[in-house]
Design a protein around this motif. Sequence first.
Motif, short mmCIF file in Angstrom:
data_model
loop_
_atom_site.label_atom_id
_atom_site.label_comp_id
_atom_site.label_asym_id
_atom_site.label_seq_id
_atom_site.Cartn_x
_atom_site.Cartn_y
_atom_site.Cartn_z
N GLU A 53 0.82 -1.21 0.00
CA GLU A 53 0.00 0.00 0.00
C GLU A 53 0.86 1.27 0.00
OE1 GLU A 53 -3.93 0.99 2.54
OE2 GLU A 53 -2.11 0.73 3.73
N SER A 54 1.77 1.38 0.96
CA SER A 54 2.62 2.58 1.04
C SER A 54 3.62 2.63 -0.10
CB SER A 54 3.37 2.59 2.38
OG SER A 54 2.47 2.69 3.46
N GLU A 55 4.07 1.45 -0.55
CA GLU A 55 5.07 1.40 -1.60
C GLU A 55 4.54 1.94 -2.93
OE1 GLU A 55 6.33 -0.95 1.69
OE2 GLU A 55 4.44 -0.92 0.58
N ARG A 56 3.24 1.78 -3.18
CA ARG A 56 2.67 2.28 -4.43
C ARG A 56 2.77 3.80 -4.51
NH1 ARG A 56 -1.30 -1.75 -3.33
NH2 ARG A 56 -1.02 -3.55 -4.70
N ARG A 57 2.41 4.47 -3.42
CA ARG A 57 2.52 5.92 -3.39
C ARG A 57 3.98 6.34 -3.55
NH1 ARG A 57 4.35 9.34 0.13
NH2 ARG A 57 3.70 11.53 0.03
N TYR A 58 4.86 5.65 -2.85
CA TYR A 58 6.30 5.95 -2.90
C TYR A 58 6.83 5.81 -4.32
CZ TYR A 58 11.30 4.91 -1.91
OH TYR A 58 12.66 4.88 -1.90
N ALA A 59 6.41 4.73 -5.01
CA ALA A 59 6.93 4.45 -6.35
C ALA A 59 6.31 5.35 -7.42
CB ALA A 59 6.69 2.98 -6.71
N THR A 60 5.07 5.79 -7.20
CA THR A 60 4.40 6.57 -8.25
C THR A 60 4.51 8.07 -8.05
OG1 THR A 60 2.29 6.42 -7.05
CG2 THR A 60 2.74 4.73 -8.74
#
Length: 333
Positions: free
Chosen positions: A262-269
Amino acid sequence: MSGTDASLTISVVICVYTEDRWEDILAAVASVRAQSHPARETLLVVDHNEALRERLLKEYEERQDVRVLANAGPRGLSAGRNTGIAASRGEVIAFLDDDAVAERDWLRHFAEGYADPAVVAVGGRTVPIWASGRRPVWFPEEFDWVVGCTYRGLPPGRVRVRNVLGGNASFRREAFEAAGGFATGIGRDGDKRPLGCEETELCIRLSRARPDAVLLIDDRAVIHHRVPEAREHFAYFRTRTYAEGLSKALVARSVGADKGLESERRYATRVLPAGVVRGLRDAVLARPGGAGRAGAIVAGVLTAAGGYVVGSVRARRGGDSFSVAPVEGGAHG
């Protein structure tokens, strides 16, 4: 959530494994003993190193507030933390890396967070101390998690988060009673392959067990973390990002990709593309390291993605696994 409960008892667990960090260990303990909100105790958990355990026992034999224990589980950071939790007597258990020192008000800011009874975990901000004296020009702040530090992209202030970061974190005792301990087989094992994410997996498991639970990061709860020279090089950067991908695959396998990433998606995008743009802009403006930082971000993403793919395949085949055990003991009061 203002004010501090001065009566809140906090045990600090420091997991140690090598005599090479002797001076760092002494400095970490000294920083805990100097806290403005005194720790109830400091527990040094030694990871299957009898010579180090005996040396520490002798060093602290006259200190009632420092206890030296042997890791009661398998080798590795997670089992060491679980040993400390089980032996601790505080209402809150805080964790400090063995190569870090805490600022004087570290525990006071943790205690402030627990003024709200819904809060079950509070983490802090970890600042790198580079062995060379300065950040390598190519090393992007967005990837400071590679060296165990707070990275660009985390929100400032005291904010609610999905998970805290393990080397600078605290939990109410009830958190472990509700969710169990740290998973073994997922985190670090001394100087071997630098896996991680055991605190992420625990926090997600905790939120499932206690849907009303609040987890915070307070960036005033500061520790300073030593980054050895070997970790300032791109080879380590590449190894650590690959290992992070492997670890994330295990977490996603355990708790599902929705929560696990969940948090990684925001971080990556959002965070990482902004970092690439910033690096390229610096390169155009002839600022040192701009192109290197942009390239490192791209390389880090690709390497972590590769690790995630490999880890996912292994997890499906049953090649990599981990286990969660209840944490026994803990007579607080």
